[in-house]
Design an enzyme around this catalytic site. Structure first.
Site, PDB file in Angstrom:
ATOM      1  N   ASP A 186     -17.497   6.930  -0.432  1.00 31.71           N
ATOM      2  CA  ASP A 186     -16.170   6.843   0.184  1.00 31.71           C
ATOM      3  C   ASP A 186     -15.850   8.242   0.715  1.00 31.71           C
ATOM      4  OD1 ASP A 186     -13.555   6.143   0.880  1.00 31.71           O
ATOM      5  OD2 ASP A 186     -12.783   6.245  -1.173  1.00 31.71           O
ATOM      6  N   ARG A 240     -13.239  -8.749   2.857  1.00 35.49           N
ATOM      7  CA  ARG A 240     -11.843  -8.450   2.478  1.00 35.49           C
ATOM      8  C   ARG A 240     -10.939  -9.645   2.812  1.00 35.49           C
ATOM      9  NH1 ARG A 240     -10.143  -3.294   2.181  1.00 35.49           N
ATOM     10  NH2 ARG A 240      -8.301  -4.310   1.329  1.00 35.49           N
ATOM     11  N   HIS A 287      -7.704   0.456  -5.911  1.00 33.76           N
ATOM     12  CA  HIS A 287      -7.801  -0.388  -4.710  1.00 33.76           C
ATOM     13  C   HIS A 287      -8.533  -1.672  -5.128  1.00 33.76           C
ATOM     14  CE1 HIS A 287      -7.767  -1.520  -0.633  1.00 33.76           C
ATOM     15  NE2 HIS A 287      -8.651  -0.700  -0.110  1.00 33.76           N
ATOM     16  N   ARG A 339       0.877  -1.182   0.000  1.00 25.37           N
ATOM     17  CA  ARG A 339       0.000   0.000   0.000  1.00 25.37           C
ATOM     18  C   ARG A 339       0.904   1.218   0.000  1.00 25.37           C
ATOM     19  NH1 ARG A 339      -5.108   1.506   3.805  1.00 25.37           N
ATOM     20  NH2 ARG A 339      -5.993   0.085   2.276  1.00 25.37           N
ATOM     21  N   GLN A 367     -10.402  -4.229  -2.649  1.00 22.52           N
ATOM     22  CA  GLN A 367     -11.621  -3.680  -2.070  1.00 22.52           C
ATOM     23  C   GLN A 367     -12.830  -3.948  -2.974  1.00 22.52           C
ATOM     24  OE1 GLN A 367     -12.051  -1.723   0.950  1.00 22.52           O
ATOM     25  NE2 GLN A 367     -14.167  -2.223   0.468  1.00 22.52           N
ATOM     26  N   CYS A 403     -16.386   1.607   1.616  1.00 25.66           N
ATOM     27  CA  CYS A 403     -15.181   0.793   1.832  1.00 25.66           C
ATOM     28  C   CYS A 403     -14.668   0.914   3.261  1.00 25.66           C
ATOM     29  CB  CYS A 403     -14.110   1.186   0.832  1.00 25.66           C
ATOM     30  SG  CYS A 403     -13.707   2.937   0.836  1.00 25.66           S
TER      31      CYS A 403
HETATM   32  N1   CP Z   1     -11.102  -0.186   3.205  1.00 27.17           N
HETATM   33  C1   CP Z   1      -9.804  -0.190   3.539  1.00 27.17           C
HETATM   34  O1   CP Z   1      -8.914  -0.458   2.720  1.00 27.17           O
HETATM   35  O2   CP Z   1      -9.567   0.112   4.841  1.00 27.17           O
HETATM   36  P1   CP Z   1      -8.156   0.398   5.510  1.00 27.17           P
HETATM   37  O3   CP Z   1      -7.653   1.700   4.938  1.00 27.17           O
HETATM   38  O4   CP Z   1      -8.403   0.471   6.976  1.00 27.17           O
HETATM   39  O5   CP Z   1      -7.223  -0.723   5.149  1.00 27.17           O
HETATM   40  N1  NVA Z   2     -10.205   6.548  -1.048  1.00 27.06           N
HETATM   41  C1  NVA Z   2      -9.775   6.137   0.275  1.00 27.06           C
HETATM   42  C2  NVA Z   2      -9.982   4.678   0.448  1.00 27.06           C
HETATM   43  C3  NVA Z   2      -9.595   4.142   1.795  1.00 27.06           C
HETATM   44  C4  NVA Z   2      -9.803   2.658   1.906  1.00 27.06           C
HETATM   45  C5  NVA Z   2      -8.321   6.516   0.467  1.00 27.06           C
HETATM   46  O1  NVA Z   2      -7.526   6.288  -0.457  1.00 27.06           O
HETATM   47  O2  NVA Z   2      -7.978   7.037   1.523  1.00 27.06           O
END
Ligand code: CP
Ligand code: NVA
Length: 300
Positions: free
Chosen positions: A219, A287, A127, A100, A130, A259
Site C-alpha cells: 500500500d 469491492r 479499512h 470515510r 477492502q 488496495c
Molecule cells: N482502495 C480504496 O479504498 O480506494 P479509494 O481510496 O479510491 O476509495
Molecule cells: N492506507 C491508504 C489506503 C487507501 C485506500 C490510505 O489510508 O490512504
C-alpha cells in the site's frame, strides 16, 4: 442498536464466510436482493475516494436504493453539532450510513448512536471492506486454504491493521514486513496474536518475509492525512518496495495485491503492478460485490 461494520472483528468467522458466500452469489448474478428499495443510503466522505465511493454508489443502486453523497462541508460531523445528535437525525432519513473519515472514534460514536447500520469506508485505523474484498479475491483465484502465507510490505497502517483483524478470525500465516518506526496498531497486533487463530510475524527483513509467500501485498507509504510525512516514510520504507527482484523470493504462483491508489515507482514498480502476478484490478472490482454482500448482510 443496529448491526454495523466498523472492523472485521465485529464479525464472527461464520459471518465472514456467509458474507463471502453472498458475495459469490451476487457476483454470479444468482441473487439480486433489493434491501434498499424505496430507501436512501448516506455516503459521508471526509477524504478522497475513487473505488470506495463509486463501488458503494453503484452497489446501493444495484440493491434498489438511492445514495446521497455528503461531504465535510455539509455536516462537519462532530463540529456543527454533536455526533450523537447527527446520528439520531440521519437515522430518521437514511437506511444505512457509509462513512470515510480520519478518526475511528468518530465512526464508533456514530454507530453507537445511530439506529441504522454504519459501515466504515476507511478510517485512519482500519479499512474492513477492502480486506474482505481482497480475501474474496484470493478465494476466487486460489480457493479456500487455512495456511496461506500473506506478506504485507510497507507502512503499518489501516490496511495492515485490517489484515491483522482478518487474521484474528480466519487462519492464515500473516507476515508484516515494515521498519521498526512504522509498525501497525499495537492493540490490534496484540489482540490478533493473543487470539491465536493465525501465525503472525512482524519483521523488518523484506527478503526473508517474502520467502514462499502466496500473496504479497503493499500500500502507499504515506496514507491520506499523512502526506506531509511522505519523504520520511519513503526513506524508512524504500527497502520494502515490491519489485521483480523481491518477487523472485516468493512462490512462483504468488499473487501481488495492492488496495490502490498506487504510487507507482515507490511502494510498487510498474513491472510488478502490470505483471502476471498482479490482481490489483480484480481486487478493485470485488469491492463492488463484497460491499453489496456486506449491505445485504447488515440489512437482513
Ligand atoms: N482502495 C480504496 O479504498 O480506494 P479509494 O481510496 O479510491 O476509495
Ligand atoms: N492506507 C491508504 C489506503 C487507501 C485506500 C490510505 O489510508 O490512504
Amino acid at each position: 442498536m443496529a448491526r454495523s461494520l466498523l472492523q472485521i472483528t465485529d464479525l464472527s468467522a461464520d459471518e465472514i464466510w456467509h458474507i463471502f458466500d453472498l458475495c459469490k452469489m451476487m457476483k454470479r448474478g444468482e441473487a439480486a436482493p433489493k434491501p434498499y428499495a424505496g430507501k436512501t443510503v448516506g455516503t459521508i466522505f471526509h477524504k478522497p475516494s475513487l473505488r470506495t465511493r463509486l463501488s458503494f454508489e453503484a452497489g446501493i443502486a444495484e440493491l434498489g436504493g438511492h445514495s446521497l453523497y455528503i461531504t465535510k462541508d455539509e455536516i462537519d460531523l462532530g463540529k456543527r453539532e454533536s455526533i450523537h445528535d447527527a446520528a439520531k437525525v440521519m437515522s430518521r432519513y437514511l437506511a444505512t450510513i457509509v462513512i470515510r473519515t480520519f478518526s475511528h472514534a468518530d465512526v464508533e460514536g456514530l454507530a453507537a448512536h445511530a439506529d441504522v447500520p454504519v459501515i466504515n469506508a476507511l478510517t485512519d485505523l482500519t479499512h474492513p471492506c477492502q480486506i474482505l474484498g481482497d480475501y474474496f479475491t484470493l478465494l476466487e483465484k486460489r480457493g479456500p486454504r487455512d495456511d496461506y502465507k500473506i506478506v504485507y510490505l510497507g507502512d503499518g497502517n489501516n490496511i495492515t491493521n485490517s489484515w491483522l483483524n482478518l487474521a484474528a478470525r480466519i487462519p492464515m500465516r500473516l507476515t508484516i514486513a515494515t521498519s521498526t518506526a512504522t509498525p501497525p496498531d499495537e492493540a490490534i497486533l496484540k489482540r490478533a496474536k493473543e487470539l491465536g487463530v493465525s501465525d503472525i510475524l512482524l519483521t523488518d527483513d523484506p527478503k526473508e518475509a517474502v520467502r514462499g509467500a502466496d500473496v504479497i501485498y503493499t500500500d502507499v507509504w504515506a496514507s491520506m492525512g499523512q502526506k506531509d510525512k511522505a519523504e520520511e516514510k519513503a526513506r524508512l520504507l524504500k527497502q520494502y518496495q515490491v519489485n521483480s527482484t523481491l518477487l523472485e523470493q516468493a512462490s512462483p504462483y504468488c499473487l501481488v495485491m495492492h488496495c490502490l491508489p498506487a504510487e507507482r515507482g515507490k511502494e510498487i514498480t510498474d513491472e510488478v503492478m502490470d505483471g502476471p502476478h498482479s490482481v490489483v484490478f480484480d481486487e478493485a472490482e470485488n469491492r463492488l460485490h463484497i460491499q453489496k454482500a456486506i449491505m445485504v448482510f447488515l440489512m437482513a
